[in-house]
Design an enzyme around this catalytic site. Structure first.
Site, PDB file in Angstrom:
ATOM      1  N   CYS A  20       0.899  -1.223  -0.238  1.00 19.58           N
ATOM      2  CA  CYS A  20      -0.017   0.038   0.021  1.00 19.58           C
ATOM      3  C   CYS A  20       0.864   1.093  -0.106  1.00 19.58           C
ATOM      4  CB  CYS A  20      -1.031   0.015   1.133  1.00 19.58           C
ATOM      5  SG  CYS A  20      -2.126  -1.435   1.502  1.00 19.58           S
ATOM      6  N   GLY A  46      -0.784   0.827  -5.306  1.00 19.01           N
ATOM      7  CA  GLY A  46      -1.937   0.192  -4.505  1.00 19.01           C
ATOM      8  C   GLY A  46      -3.054   0.747  -5.612  1.00 19.01           C
ATOM      9  N   ASN A 120       0.526   0.877   5.781  1.00 20.51           N
ATOM     10  CA  ASN A 120       1.361   0.122   4.869  1.00 20.51           C
ATOM     11  C   ASN A 120       2.087  -1.169   5.364  1.00 20.51           C
ATOM     12  OD1 ASN A 120       4.183   0.608   2.767  1.00 20.51           O
ATOM     13  ND2 ASN A 120       2.632  -0.891   2.467  1.00 20.51           N
ATOM     14  N   GLY A 121       1.855  -2.381   4.977  1.00 16.27           N
ATOM     15  CA  GLY A 121       2.513  -3.524   5.613  1.00 16.27           C
ATOM     16  C   GLY A 121       1.806  -4.707   5.788  1.00 16.27           C
ATOM     17  N   TYR A 260      11.452  -4.367  -7.266  1.00 17.95           N
ATOM     18  CA  TYR A 260      10.298  -4.428  -8.007  1.00 17.95           C
ATOM     19  C   TYR A 260       9.586  -3.028  -7.723  1.00 17.95           C
ATOM     20  CZ  TYR A 260       5.804  -5.263  -9.779  1.00 17.95           C
ATOM     21  OH  TYR A 260       4.134  -5.065 -10.322  1.00 17.95           O
ATOM     22  N   ASP A 364      14.484  -8.646 -16.974  1.00 14.32           N
ATOM     23  CA  ASP A 364      13.488  -8.573 -16.123  1.00 14.32           C
ATOM     24  C   ASP A 364      13.622  -8.329 -14.705  1.00 14.32           C
ATOM     25  OD1 ASP A 364      10.729  -7.819 -15.744  1.00 14.32           O
ATOM     26  OD2 ASP A 364       9.824  -9.740 -16.256  1.00 14.32           O
ATOM     27  N   ASP A 365      12.932  -7.703 -13.775  1.00 14.34           N
ATOM     28  CA  ASP A 365      13.144  -7.873 -12.441  1.00 14.34           C
ATOM     29  C   ASP A 365      13.192  -8.848 -11.735  1.00 14.34           C
ATOM     30  OD1 ASP A 365      10.287  -6.778 -12.691  1.00 14.34           O
ATOM     31  OD2 ASP A 365      10.552  -7.398 -10.651  1.00 14.34           O
ATOM     32  N   CYS A 402       6.377 -13.991   0.720  1.00 18.13           N
ATOM     33  CA  CYS A 402       6.707 -12.847   1.658  1.00 18.13           C
ATOM     34  C   CYS A 402       5.193 -12.922   2.599  1.00 18.13           C
ATOM     35  CB  CYS A 402       6.610 -11.381   0.926  1.00 18.13           C
ATOM     36  SG  CYS A 402       6.873  -9.975   1.940  1.00 18.13           S
ATOM     37  N   CYS A 452      15.712  -7.281   4.695  1.00 16.63           N
ATOM     38  CA  CYS A 452      15.198  -8.837   4.586  1.00 16.63           C
ATOM     39  C   CYS A 452      15.374  -9.295   3.127  1.00 16.63           C
ATOM     40  CB  CYS A 452      13.724  -8.533   5.089  1.00 16.63           C
ATOM     41  SG  CYS A 452      12.652  -9.983   4.594  1.00 16.63           S
ATOM     42  N   CYS A 455      12.502 -13.777   0.564  1.00 18.19           N
ATOM     43  CA  CYS A 455      11.937 -14.105  -0.735  1.00 18.19           C
ATOM     44  C   CYS A 455      13.030 -14.894  -1.269  1.00 18.19           C
ATOM     45  CB  CYS A 455      11.228 -13.014  -1.473  1.00 18.19           C
ATOM     46  SG  CYS A 455      12.299 -11.631  -1.619  1.00 18.19           S
TER      47      CYS A 455
HETATM   48  P1  AMP Z   1       5.378 -14.368 -13.202  1.00 19.04           P
HETATM   49  O1  AMP Z   1       4.555 -14.418 -14.444  1.00 19.04           O
HETATM   50  O2  AMP Z   1       4.424 -14.847 -12.138  1.00 19.04           O
HETATM   51  O3  AMP Z   1       6.669 -14.920 -13.139  1.00 19.04           O
HETATM   52  O4  AMP Z   1       5.650 -12.915 -12.931  1.00 19.04           O
HETATM   53  C1  AMP Z   1       6.774 -12.170 -13.148  1.00 19.04           C
HETATM   54  C2  AMP Z   1       6.450 -10.719 -13.642  1.00 19.04           C
HETATM   55  O5  AMP Z   1       5.718 -10.428 -12.388  1.00 19.04           O
HETATM   56  C3  AMP Z   1       7.697  -9.800 -13.433  1.00 19.04           C
HETATM   57  O6  AMP Z   1       7.613  -9.317 -14.886  1.00 19.04           O
HETATM   58  C4  AMP Z   1       7.463  -8.913 -12.520  1.00 19.04           C
HETATM   59  O7  AMP Z   1       7.962  -7.652 -12.902  1.00 19.04           O
HETATM   60  C5  AMP Z   1       6.369  -9.113 -11.950  1.00 19.04           C
HETATM   61  N1  AMP Z   1       6.253  -8.900 -10.602  1.00 19.04           N
HETATM   62  C6  AMP Z   1       7.024  -9.343  -9.734  1.00 19.04           C
HETATM   63  N2  AMP Z   1       6.575  -9.341  -8.107  1.00 19.04           N
HETATM   64  C7  AMP Z   1       5.569  -8.714  -8.460  1.00 19.04           C
HETATM   65  C8  AMP Z   1       4.316  -8.406  -7.391  1.00 19.04           C
HETATM   66  N3  AMP Z   1       4.628  -8.546  -6.032  1.00 19.04           N
HETATM   67  N4  AMP Z   1       3.136  -7.858  -7.777  1.00 19.04           N
HETATM   68  C9  AMP Z   1       2.986  -7.656  -9.189  1.00 19.04           C
HETATM   69  N5  AMP Z   1       3.969  -8.071 -10.187  1.00 19.04           N
HETATM   70  C10 AMP Z   1       5.205  -8.631  -9.867  1.00 19.04           C
END
Ligand code: AMP
Length: 477
Positions: A20, A46, A120-121, A260, A364-365, A402, A452, A455
């Site tokens: 949030c 959010g 938030n949390g 992210y 990608d992240d 998480c 932390c 994950c």
């Molecule tokens: P997936 O298809 O489940 O592997 O989702 C990976 C994608 O979700 C990546 O492109 C991330 O940028 C994005 N992502 C990672 N963590 C989250 C999150 N907590 N909420 C929404 N998107 C996320």
């Protein structure tokens, strides 16, 4: 928070989806308007609903709805929020929703007057505390764990309002960056681990508090400092006063805010720039997993800074080979006739001119379930015409869920919890796949021992109750 079903278990109360954004302002003639703008800047934290609660010094006023900030608040609605103090909240969007009753701020009347909370949390023992309170006669209005805090405050016998809040917070465990609004003051508190960010700023001589500093930029404010882990900041007509309300033995900032969640233009966790950090992580990723390629492209938007860093370090040209549609609503109507890659194309589409016949590095992240990467690789090859697709992920494999406020699925849904990188590479059909190493991540993040990383390494700094069915389900599912 909403009811969540976990492998057939109906769990009516506890909800892990609590990413949030919160914002507050004290002593500004346009308090509600500034809060609206602050929430606007924090919309990425959010999108399910938002609310603002204001005070004119005597009474609290509240307006909240489901939807995006800009759609919820009209000029007319903001006029219904008088006074020079206000707090606001953006609620994270989940598929099941949660309904208006869970949109914050939550407000209550108690023996010392009125109080509103924006949180938030995620609390890890909320279910246990709630069960105890209910057995003693408490009636809950929402399914939000934040309401537990209000109940604990209301039940305290302490005459000192700040000690009441501290006492309540000593009974909960988990992640909480909090804003409280009372008739004549605003109070901010951060959990002893400082899991979620919370910053103090100033604008036109008034104090502002926000989840991220990007909210200060929009209103022309300046960042002063963060609320410290365990600190209570009281802002009223006497100015700003700080109390060490909760004992902090170690910090455990959320590493995923850098990966992210936070906006790249924010400075979080003691003024560290998110964009610079992501770029450096991308550079580190390139050093760890160099590959011969013609072009580096990001998965927009979250992969952009890391991809720039990767390209700079690798000496490979960078470009936007995937274009993102920023205007996607919650649902879209699929045509009856099958369109190839429709699901992913609605969000991302490759630029063929850039990719045709090329060896492409896609940055990608993170990978969560693996479905996004799989679709992207396929699309870049089939529509983009790429010769090779090399996936580079700017975080270590996500192996554990998480409990402190990031939306993650159960462990068994996290592809890296049960599959090796080579198997994931095959699943997503990439020519190669590499993640950033945990060592590399720790090298780049300043003071890594203060984070932390559960994950990525399964080390949970805040223990949850042993009898928490949902949490055990999520971990061992
Ligand atoms: P997936 O298809 O489940 O592997 O989702 C990976 C994608 O979700 C990546 O492109 C991330 O940028 C994005 N992502 C990672 N963590 C989250 C999150 N907590 N909420 C929404 N998107 C996320």
């Amino acid at each position: 928070m909403k009811a969540k079903t976990c492998r057939g278990l109906a769990l009516p109360f506890h909800d892990i989806h609590e990413e949030c954004g919160i914002f507050g302002v004290y002593n500004h003639p346009e308090a509600a308007n500034l809060t609206y703008l602050g929430l606007y800047a924090l919309q990425h934290r959010g999108q399910e609903g938002a609310g603002i609660c204001s005070s004119d010094g005597k009474s609290l006023f509240i307006e909240k709805s489901i939807g995006h900030v800009a759609d919820i608040f009209s000029e007319k609605r903001l006029k219904r929020l008088p006074g020079a103090i206000a707090i606001g909240h953006n609620r994270y969007s989940t598929a099941g929703g949660g309904g208006l009753k869970n949109v914050q701020p939550l407000m209550a009347n108690y023996s010392l007057g009125s109080i509103a909370i924006a949180h938030n949390g995620n609390l890890v023992n909320a279910e246990q505390v709630k069960t105890q309170l209910e057995s003693e006669g408490a009636i809950f209005q929402s399914s939000s764990d934040s309401e537990v805090i209000l109940h604990l405050i209301a039940r305290s016998r302490n005459d000192d309002p700040y000690e009441r809040i501290a006492e309540a917070l000593r009974n909960v465990r988990g992640a909480f960056s909090l804003l409280f609004l009372r008739e004549s003051e605003m109070i901010a508190v951060r959990d002893p681990f400082g899991v979620r960010p919370l910053s103090i700023g100033r604008v036109d001589g008034a104090y502002v508090i926000a989840s991220e500093t990007c909210a200060f930029d929009l209103i022309g404010g300046e960042h002063i400092r963060d609320v410290e882990p365990g600190e209570m900041v009281i802002i009223n007509q006497s100015g700003l006063r700080s109390i060490k309300a909760l004992q902090s033995t170690r910090k455990a900032h959320c590493i995923f805010e850098f990966i992210y969640f936070a906006r790249p233009d924010s400075y979080i966790f003691d003024h560290v720039c998110v964009n610079t950090t992501r770029k450096e992580l991308g550079r580190q990723l390139a050093r760890e997993s160099m590959v011969d390629a013609d072009i580096v492209i990001p998965v927009p938007d979250s992969g952009v800074p890391a991809a720039i860093g990767f390209a700079e370090e690798a000496g490979i040209p960078f470009d936007f080979g995937l274009i993102r549609n920023h205007y996607i609503g919650r649902t879209f109507i699929e045509p009856k006739q099958n369109i190839r890659h429709f699901g992913v194309k609605i969000k991302l589409n490759p630029v063929r001119d850039l990719l045709q016949g090329k060896r492409v590095v896609v940055v990608d992240d993170s990978i969560v379930r693996g479905t996004t990467s799989k679709k992207i690789v396929k699309m870049i090859r089939e529509i983009g015409g790429a010769k090779e697709v090399h996936m580079r992920i700017c975080s270590p494999p996500t192996v554990s869920p998480c409990f402190y406020g990031i939306d993650t699925p159960t462990r068994h849904e996290l592809i890296a919890s049960s599959h090796k990188t080579e198997e994931i590479k095959k699943y997503i059909t990439a020519d190669s796949l590499a993640y950033l190493g945990l060592g590399g991540l720790r090298k780049i993040i300043p003071g890594p021992e203060n984070y932390c990383t559960a994950c990525f390494d399964n080390n949970y700094p805040i223990m949850f109750p042993k009898d928490s069915l949902e949490q055990l389900e999520l971990i061992f599912a």
